[in-house]
Each structure stands twice: as structure tokens, then as C-alpha cells.
Design a protein around this motif. Sequence first.
Motif, PDB file in Angstrom:
ATOM      1  N   TYR A   1     -11.513   1.556   0.806  1.00 48.22           N
ATOM      2  CA  TYR A   1     -10.353   1.560  -0.198  1.00 48.22           C
ATOM      3  C   TYR A   1      -9.594   2.743   0.184  1.00 48.22           C
ATOM      4  CZ  TYR A   1      -8.068   2.875  -4.441  1.00 48.22           C
ATOM      5  OH  TYR A   1      -7.060   2.974  -5.712  1.00 48.22           O
TER       6      TYR A   1
ATOM      7  N   TYR B   1      -3.647   3.612  -2.740  1.00 45.28           N
ATOM      8  CA  TYR B   1      -4.303   2.850  -3.974  1.00 45.28           C
ATOM      9  C   TYR B   1      -4.384   1.334  -3.405  1.00 45.28           C
ATOM     10  CZ  TYR B   1      -3.220   7.026  -6.690  1.00 45.28           C
ATOM     11  OH  TYR B   1      -2.823   8.260  -6.857  1.00 45.28           O
TER      12      TYR B   1
ATOM     13  N   LEU C   1      -6.180  -1.479  -0.150  1.00 45.46           N
ATOM     14  CA  LEU C   1      -7.282  -1.717   0.634  1.00 45.46           C
ATOM     15  C   LEU C   1      -7.315  -1.098   1.949  1.00 45.46           C
ATOM     16  CD1 LEU C   1      -9.939  -3.699   1.188  1.00 45.46           C
ATOM     17  CD2 LEU C   1      -8.241  -5.435   2.150  1.00 45.46           C
TER      18      LEU C   1
ATOM     19  N   THR D   1     -13.038  -0.882  -7.687  1.00 46.33           N
ATOM     20  CA  THR D   1     -11.603  -0.554  -7.365  1.00 46.33           C
ATOM     21  C   THR D   1     -10.562  -1.654  -7.880  1.00 46.33           C
ATOM     22  OG1 THR D   1     -11.622  -1.775  -5.210  1.00 46.33           O
ATOM     23  CG2 THR D   1     -12.236   0.560  -5.029  1.00 46.33           C
TER      24      THR D   1
ATOM     25  N   GLN E   1      -4.097  -4.693  -9.399  1.00 46.66           N
ATOM     26  CA  GLN E   1      -5.486  -5.051  -9.076  1.00 46.66           C
ATOM     27  C   GLN E   1      -5.938  -6.216  -9.765  1.00 46.66           C
ATOM     28  OE1 GLN E   1      -6.671  -1.144 -10.297  1.00 46.66           O
ATOM     29  NE2 GLN E   1      -6.312  -0.064  -8.426  1.00 46.66           N
TER      30      GLN E   1
END
Length: 396
Positions: free
Chosen positions: A150, A155, A157, A185, A344
Amino acid sequence: MFERVSAAPADPILGLNEAFAADNRPNKVNLGVGVFMNDDGVTPILDTVKQAETRLVKEEITKSYLAISGDREYGRQVQALLFGNDSAVVAANRARTAQTPGGTGALRLAADFMHTQLGVNTIHVSDPTWANHGNIFTSAGLTVANYRYYDAKNYRLDFDGMLADLAKVPAGDAVMLHGCCHNPTGVDPSPEQWQQLADVAAERGFVVLFDFAYQGFAKGMDEDAAGLRAFAEKVPELLVASSFSKNFGLYNERVGAMTLVATNADTAEAAFSQVKTLARGNYSNPPAHGAKVVATILTDDTLHAAWIEEVAAMRNHIQQLRDLMVNKLAERGAARDFSFIGRQNGMFSFTGLTPEQVKTLKEDYGLYMVGSGRINVAGMSRSNIDAVCDAIVAVL
């Protein structure tokens, strides 16, 4: 003797739930524990589950033990969901499935198998990962290492870091991957990135374990299995720990599965005999009711279709809450861009809130979340989301 045993620290998630239960404030909100809740704050029983249970009450004739590996039809349905109805893995009889007490039981069974039968001593997990992974793996005798995952600053990958770290994993180690809806996450690899990861795994030869607890909660049943299926095409042997707690709402029935995929049917059968031996020495055989509910639904075309719609409704509810939260935080002039929450997947989000801010939210606002800043988006509702957003803006 027991007086010499010191008290263990509270579980970071379940302990938070206990603290929440003891809080007498009427407007408290629990965003810690990972269960789906509807707009009434209830974790509902699915209509299809009710129908299946009604049928089972009428038709069941025994409560005798299941086999060590569990219900056979349940195992077939697990494999179909994981690999697809037309899977070459299933057609070649290369997969074996053990029904387990929840996804946690599946992870422990996989860890025991890797350690005792494959000689694995180290397992690499994402940084961050579910808080209980370390406990499960170390209890099975494994050492836990991390690979980058992360990018907290952006914010998203950290795919380059992930790829670089996995390219260094020795062949004798294991790597655990989140199948979808990464916990904590909410950030997942793209289909193209999954293909690249599968190439690395095939080249390096490390043991692959998928933790697959949220199928259907990101994009859809088949879409969410894209990563696992990419690996199944390129990696000849792998393990999968799956769960029906979330997508069937069967949390307290503990319905999980550990699936082993080998190079051929004979190897799968021999390896699976050791899986059954390990299960026998642990929980002996699994509980029946939840698995029979799942098998009843998945083998009935009408119930199966209705269940797909119920999962879609839960998935859409979570996404609507994500979008609503992003908009409300922006309307309040939050001193941070929270648009990443809308991008997300699944129930969880890494908010970027600090431990100090999390502590203030709990003490001053009755808003409970894990110390890392992870929230369960599904713990919000349209009736409490304004209070949640007000509190977050206040502590920023």
C-alpha cells in the motif's frame, strides 16, 4: 499454575467490539468489526438462507457427523465459484476441498499443511494485512515477513514495490495474497497486474496461498475471481482459503473451505490425505448446518440466481455509502481529499487517520475504528453517516 499466566492483550478488532458494547452513549458508531450491516444497523439473514434453512428443517433426517473433509456437494460448489463452471482445474480433477470452521480455520489448516508437509518456514503477507493473519501463521510455526503493498501517501497500490519484493521471495517460502477486497486497504490489483503477479509466482516457484473471503463484494462473482483464476492458469499448485461469512451472511455458522490445487489428480489425492489428517488432529470434522445451507442454495437454480441478486444488493449498498461519505466529507470542507474511498473495493477502507485521531474519535465522539485508521464502510448507515463525517472533519 494458572496464576503464573499473564493476561493477553485484547484482540485489536474483537476487543474493540467489546469496548463498543460497554459504551453507554446512544449515538456511538462501530466501524471496527468486519460485518455487513444494512441501513437499520442490522446484519441481516439473507432471504435465500431462510428459504434453504426452511427446506433443511423439513428434509434433514440426521445430525450425524460429516466426513473429515465435510459435505461433498459443498466442496464441488466451492470449486465452481472459485475457478468457474468451465474450469480446466476442476475438469482435470486437480482440486480437493476441505470444509473448514470459517475462513480462519481454512487459513490455519493451510498453514499447518505448508509447514508440516511442504517444509515452509516463512510466509510473506502484504503490508498491511488483516490483524489476525500474523496470529494464525505464527501459531502454526511460521515466521511472518512482509511485502510492500500500500502506497499510503497516494492511497493506492504500490505495485512496483509489491512486484519487486515478490521477485525476491525464495522458492521454499510461501506468499499469501488477498483474492479481492483487500483487508484493510480496499485496494486490489487490476486484472493486468494479476497476470503479472502470476508470472512472477510461476517463475519464482514459491508456495501460493489465496485468502478469498469477499467474493462478490467488489465487482461480481466472476470478476472478483480474476486474480485467482489467472494464477490457476499459470501456477500448477496453489492453496485457497475461502469463506462464506460475508457473501452469505453466515458469520456465526463458520462456513469456510481450504482448497488444494495440484499438478494432477493423483498428486492432489495424496496431498489431500495429509490435509485430512491435519484436520482430524485439529477439529476432527466441520460443522454441518451452514455448509448445507450454502450447498442447498448453489445447487438450486432459482435460489442461486436470487442469491446473486442479494450479494449485488449488498455490494451496491456499500458502494453507495462510499460515494456518500466522499461527498459529505467534501461538502464539510475536509482538510483532505477523500475521493480514494470511492475507488476502493469491499467493506474496508484505509482512511489515513492517525492513531491519535482514532483515539480522539473514540473518546470524544463515540466513533470506533481500528487503530490503523481502517474502517468498515458497511458499519455506516444513512442515519449515522453525517455524524461520522462531522467527527472525522473535527479531528483532522
